[in-house]
Scaffold this motif. Structure first.
Motif, mmCIF file in Angstrom:
data_model
loop_
_atom_site.group_PDB
_atom_site.id
_atom_site.type_symbol
_atom_site.label_atom_id
_atom_site.label_comp_id
_atom_site.label_asym_id
_atom_site.label_seq_id
_atom_site.Cartn_x
_atom_site.Cartn_y
_atom_site.Cartn_z
ATOM 1 N N LEU A 88 -170.748 29.674 -47.995
ATOM 2 C CA LEU A 88 -171.307 28.812 -48.751
ATOM 3 C C LEU A 88 -171.940 27.633 -48.075
ATOM 4 C CD1 LEU A 88 -168.628 28.396 -51.736
ATOM 5 C CD2 LEU A 88 -170.705 29.723 -51.753
ATOM 6 N N ASP A 89 -173.079 27.317 -48.129
ATOM 7 C CA ASP A 89 -173.605 26.189 -47.408
ATOM 8 C C ASP A 89 -173.944 25.130 -48.407
ATOM 9 O OD1 ASP A 89 -175.222 24.300 -46.010
ATOM 10 O OD2 ASP A 89 -176.878 25.628 -45.782
ATOM 11 N N ALA A 90 -173.339 24.010 -48.635
ATOM 12 C CA ALA A 90 -173.727 22.860 -49.538
ATOM 13 C C ALA A 90 -173.736 23.550 -51.147
ATOM 14 C CB ALA A 90 -175.072 22.255 -49.361
ATOM 15 N N GLY A 91 -172.736 24.489 -51.161
ATOM 16 C CA GLY A 91 -172.571 25.111 -52.494
ATOM 17 C C GLY A 91 -173.485 26.249 -52.893
ATOM 18 N N GLN A 92 -174.392 26.583 -51.948
ATOM 19 C CA GLN A 92 -175.405 27.962 -52.088
ATOM 20 C C GLN A 92 -174.703 28.797 -51.313
ATOM 21 O OE1 GLN A 92 -179.244 27.353 -50.230
ATOM 22 N NE2 GLN A 92 -179.896 29.429 -50.787
ATOM 23 N N ARG A 93 -174.637 30.197 -51.949
ATOM 24 C CA ARG A 93 -174.063 31.403 -51.337
ATOM 25 C C ARG A 93 -175.085 31.968 -50.610
ATOM 26 N NH1 ARG A 93 -169.760 35.019 -52.449
ATOM 27 N NH2 ARG A 93 -170.512 37.370 -52.030
ATOM 28 N N ILE A 94 -174.803 32.597 -49.103
ATOM 29 C CA ILE A 94 -175.645 33.224 -48.523
ATOM 30 C C ILE A 94 -174.753 34.321 -47.848
ATOM 31 C CG2 ILE A 94 -176.762 32.938 -46.064
ATOM 32 C CD1 ILE A 94 -176.853 29.913 -46.671
ATOM 33 N N GLU A 95 -175.297 35.558 -48.010
ATOM 34 C CA GLU A 95 -174.751 36.837 -47.794
ATOM 35 C C GLU A 95 -175.594 37.342 -46.134
ATOM 36 O OE1 GLU A 95 -174.459 39.562 -50.688
ATOM 37 O OE2 GLU A 95 -173.031 38.378 -51.951
ATOM 38 N N ILE A 96 -174.776 37.609 -45.366
ATOM 39 C CA ILE A 96 -175.109 38.262 -44.079
ATOM 40 C C ILE A 96 -174.456 39.854 -43.822
ATOM 41 C CG2 ILE A 96 -175.593 38.224 -41.613
ATOM 42 C CD1 ILE A 96 -175.644 35.118 -42.030
ATOM 43 N N ALA A 97 -175.383 40.825 -43.735
ATOM 44 C CA ALA A 97 -174.607 42.058 -43.601
ATOM 45 C C ALA A 97 -174.495 42.051 -41.882
ATOM 46 C CB ALA A 97 -175.600 43.137 -43.947
ATOM 47 N N ALA A 98 -173.471 42.362 -41.600
ATOM 48 C CA ALA A 98 -172.898 42.533 -40.158
ATOM 49 C C ALA A 98 -172.491 44.153 -39.903
ATOM 50 C CB ALA A 98 -171.761 41.842 -39.869
ATOM 51 N N HIS A 99 -173.008 44.660 -38.879
ATOM 52 C CA HIS A 99 -172.545 45.946 -38.162
ATOM 53 C C HIS A 99 -171.912 45.684 -36.758
ATOM 54 C CE1 HIS A 99 -175.136 47.551 -41.360
ATOM 55 N NE2 HIS A 99 -174.491 48.559 -41.226
ATOM 56 N N GLY A 100 -171.223 46.091 -36.279
ATOM 57 C CA GLY A 100 -170.443 46.331 -34.881
ATOM 58 C C GLY A 100 -169.354 45.311 -34.941
ATOM 59 N N SER A 101 -168.743 45.097 -33.728
ATOM 60 C CA SER A 101 -167.514 44.191 -33.386
ATOM 61 C C SER A 101 -167.377 44.117 -32.090
ATOM 62 C CB SER A 101 -166.424 45.320 -33.673
ATOM 63 O OG SER A 101 -166.357 46.375 -32.808
ATOM 64 N N ALA A 102 -166.135 43.068 -31.895
ATOM 65 C CA ALA A 102 -166.039 42.483 -30.413
ATOM 66 C C ALA A 102 -167.186 42.003 -29.865
ATOM 67 C CB ALA A 102 -165.878 43.954 -29.472
ATOM 68 N N GLY A 103 -167.977 40.997 -30.499
ATOM 69 C CA GLY A 103 -168.768 40.374 -29.995
ATOM 70 C C GLY A 103 -170.492 41.043 -29.833
ATOM 71 N N ALA A 104 -170.437 42.113 -30.348
ATOM 72 C CA ALA A 104 -171.747 42.837 -30.442
ATOM 73 C C ALA A 104 -171.951 43.201 -31.819
ATOM 74 C CB ALA A 104 -171.683 43.899 -29.340
ATOM 75 N N TYR A 105 -173.277 42.642 -32.467
ATOM 76 C CA TYR A 105 -173.402 42.837 -33.598
ATOM 77 C C TYR A 105 -174.884 42.898 -34.132
ATOM 78 C CZ TYR A 105 -168.698 40.620 -33.816
ATOM 79 O OH TYR A 105 -167.478 40.161 -33.314
ATOM 80 N N LEU A 106 -175.057 43.589 -35.203
ATOM 81 C CA LEU A 106 -176.541 43.679 -35.700
ATOM 82 C C LEU A 106 -176.338 42.692 -36.783
ATOM 83 C CD1 LEU A 106 -179.543 44.431 -35.465
ATOM 84 C CD2 LEU A 106 -178.916 46.537 -36.700
ATOM 85 N N LEU A 107 -176.967 41.622 -36.987
ATOM 86 C CA LEU A 107 -176.774 40.622 -38.328
ATOM 87 C C LEU A 107 -178.103 41.049 -39.181
ATOM 88 C CD1 LEU A 107 -175.246 37.528 -37.069
ATOM 89 C CD2 LEU A 107 -174.164 39.735 -37.975
ATOM 90 N N THR A 108 -178.102 41.136 -40.575
ATOM 91 C CA THR A 108 -179.141 41.309 -41.426
ATOM 92 C C THR A 108 -178.986 40.631 -42.407
ATOM 93 O OG1 THR A 108 -179.340 43.593 -41.165
ATOM 94 C CG2 THR A 108 -180.786 42.968 -42.618
#
Length: 669
Positions: A512-532
């Motif tokens: 939540l950023d100032a009440g606005q919901r933001i969703e991010i999809a994350a693949h990976g782990s241990a400091g290596a990620y693909l975020l969408t």
């Protein structure tokens, strides 16, 4: 020297006075209201007395209760701090009549200076430049309106008694005068117990420069150089510093001589401040004399190596000012000092004062270059009854640029959770070109407030991604720690990377950023990620959190952030900007809620001072409906839309809780 003193104040200033007293071996006595029973000034005093209810009028303004506490405790003197009774001549006289020493000027001197109007007339009679205006006794509204026309617009309406920016209004044209006069008088009455005002010509783009003065009972009067207080919002000082970046040697000398002349004309004793308004060309005018210690006194102490409270105590005990301070005007300043005030307030909501428990309060460690003055610690309550200041931060270094950088570094390490704070606003302010250049005037913040509020979308995007990475790393670290106590710590069910048999895992990070919901999809782990996010893919490599620092390699570029994770709150700081996000459940539930456009709610606990509408009135969007008073400030509540008022659910004088429905509008068809 005194053996025991009573401090007729609370919070930060009471704790600050106690520190000096402890160093000098002086026993301290505190007084406290019902709201302050567990406050730090109560815990730090050698003895403390309850003096009444939470409202100042029921406690800290009760003169007899304070005198009774002094008598019971065996105190020999009373230090008033600043605010409350510090500039009340009747209280100073009552202290003396009780056989005690008032640590400040006497009641007679205070009466001559406590009235801004009287002080202005007195200064004019002694050749000190004053701004043209009206200082008469008559407060007839029609007379004041005529005087306003004579002086010309823009002009300033000022409470004749008190200070701290309360009871002050700038009026730009005649049709605004009556409403501003009423508001100013109400605020002055509430803050100082008297509603007399004076009028004076408004100097365009002025600077506010004040001189610390001191006098003793041996005929000595000196000044301790100037403080620049031009960075202000609605007459409230935001940054204070010394030396002033505006003054040259000649102007400093002339203003200092005028300040000392004012002190000598009054036979001034103890600490005080002569405040001047300074025009763009260096013309200066007497503004007022504050007969007390100022909130911003630490910057003077930092560059001169003095303890002004100790000087107050010694002068009050009859000692002369030290020879080292006499005959050296102006004193040589060592380096540069800057002060800011950390408040529980929300700059994004019109600096609405906040209240509540300080669930987290992290302040930087004091050092030779940094001083922290505070009256609260983590877990304490910021109440609606008093000023919402959390702490003062004072930075020092060998020159102004280094002092500003010290302050920026200090603010970057501040964390407040509970009521919102102005820390991000202060950080932007201290990086702004007009502040860095030392060219700000007293009205700049009010004219350009949008330059200090909010952050650019590109900046927020980078901070958002960093917060997402921090959240992923924090979850993984927590799961790893938890798994160590499990019967099979290597079980895939103990992992948080979204592992699934036969395909790569996917996690949803919801923030939540100032009440606005933001969703991010994350693949990976241990400091290596693909975020969408919104179909945009972002590659993150080698991410790591250590010692509250987050290192992130985003698409081949490495960035470093400060990362504070406190429960579900993640705060990211990139060295310039900060942003806080709240972690939300990965799967959102849609809830229906009634529109707030049909209601006007109390934004915080407070007292209704004026109702300006009635049931059945036709109103336009933005029309004033009620005026509330909270934390010593007036808040105007306006209509969220055009329509008709269905009901007014509060009356003048009512104390209301936060989110109470005060006005209902007829529903839209």
């Amino acid at each position: 020297m005194f053996k025991t003193i009573l401090i007729a104040n609370r919070g930060e200033i009471a704790c600050r006075i106690m520190r000096t007293c402890r160093r000098l071996g002086i026993r301290t006595v505190a007084v406290y209201s019902e709201a302050d029973a567990t406050a730090q000034h109560v815990r730090q005093a050698d003895m403390a007395f309850a003096i009444g209810g939470p409202a100042p009028a029921d406690s800290y303004l009760r003169q007899q209760a304070i005198l009774d506490a002094a008598r019971q405790s065996g105190a020999e003197a009373i230090h008033p701090g600043y605010g409350f009774l510090s500039e009340n001549a009747d209280f100073a006289d009552a202290v003396s009549a009780a056989g005690l020493t008032f640590i400040g000027p006497g009641g007679d001197s205070m009466r001559r200076m406590g009235s801004k109007a009287g002080a202005k007339d007195l200064m004019a009679s002694h050749g000190v430049p004053v701004v043209p205006g009206y200082t008469g006794e008559s407060q007839d509204p029609s007379l004041l309106a005529r005087e306003a026309e004579r002086i010309g617009f823009p002009l300033m309406i000022k409470a004749a008694h008190g200070g701290g920016g309360k009871g002050m209004r700038i009026v730009h044209q005649a049709d605004e005068f009556a409403a501003n006069l009423e508001s100013c008088q109400r605020e002055a009455k509430n803050a100082f117990g008297r509603d007399r005002v004076l009028l004076e010509r408004y100097v365009r783009k002025p600077r506010h420069i004040e001189f610390q003065i001191f006098g003793d009972r041996h005929g000595n009067a000196i000044h301790l150089n100037e403080r620049e207080c031009s960075a202000q919002r609605r007459y409230q000082k935001v940054i204070e510093e010394t030396p002033s970046p505006f003054l040259d040697h000649d102007l400093r000398k002339r203003m200092g001589e005028a300040a000392v002349a004012a002190a000598r004309a009054l036979d001034y004793v103890n600490a005080g401040t002569v405040e001047f308004i300074v025009g763009e060309s260096g013309d200066f005018y007497f503004m007022e004399i504050n007969t007390r210690l100022q909130v911003e006194h630490p910057v003077t102490e930092m560059v001169l190596g003095l303890d002004l409270v100790e000087l107050q105590l010694r002068v009050a005990a009859g000692e002369a000012l030290p020879d080292t301070l006499l005959g050296q005007q102006p004193l040589a300043a060592h380096g540069h000092a800057v002060e800011v005030r950390l408040y529980a307030e929300d700059p994004d909501q019109g600096f609405l004062p906040g209240s509540g428990s300080l669930q987290t309060l992290t302040l930087p460690a004091p050092s030779r270059n940094l001083r922290i003055d505070s009256g609260v610690i983590e877990g304490d309550l910021v109440t609606v009854f008093y000023d919402p200041m959390i702490a003062k931060l004072i930075a020092w270094d060998s020159d102004r640029n280094l002092a500003l950088e010290r302050m920026r570094e200090a603010l970057a390490n501040v964390q407040v959770r509970g009521p919102k704070s102005n820390v991000a606003f202060l950080e932007r302010l201290l990086r702004h070109p007009v502040v860095v250049a030392g060219s700000i005037d007293t009205g700049y913040l009010d004219r350009h407030l949008d330059e200090f509020i909010g952050a650019g979308e590109s900046d927020v995007d980078a901070l958002l991604i960093a917060a997402c990475v921090a959240c992923l790393l924090h979850e993984e670290a927590g799961a790893s720690e938890s798994a160590q106590g499990h019967v099979d710590p290597h079980s895939p069910w103990n992992r948080t990377d979204g592992w699934r048999l036969g395909h790569p895992g996917k996690r949803i990070v919801a923030l939540l950023d100032a009440g606005q919901r933001i969703e991010i999809a994350a693949h990976g782990s241990a400091g290596a990620y693909l975020l969408t996010r919104d179909a945009h893919a972002i590659r993150i490599d080698n991410a790591l959190i250590a010692d509250r620092f987050l290192s992130v390699c985003r698409d081949g570029v490495v960035a470093r952030y400060k990362a504070f994770i406190d429960g579900d709150r993640i705060t990211i700081h990139d060295g310039t900007l900060r942003r806080s996000f709240e972690k939300a459940p990965a799967f959102a539930f849609v809830e229906s809620s009634a529109s707030n456009s049909d209601r006007v709610l109390a934004p915080m606990p407070g007292r209704v001072v004026l109702v300006k509408a009635c049931a059945g009135d036709e109103i336009a969007e933005g029309d004033e409906l009620l005026i509330m008073e909270a934390m010593k400030m007036e808040l105007t509540l306006r209509s969220p839309r055009a329509g008709r008022i269905d009901a007014i659910q509060a009356s003048a004088g009512d104390f209301v809780e936060a989110d109470a429905v005060l006005v209902r509008l007829e529903a839209l068809s």
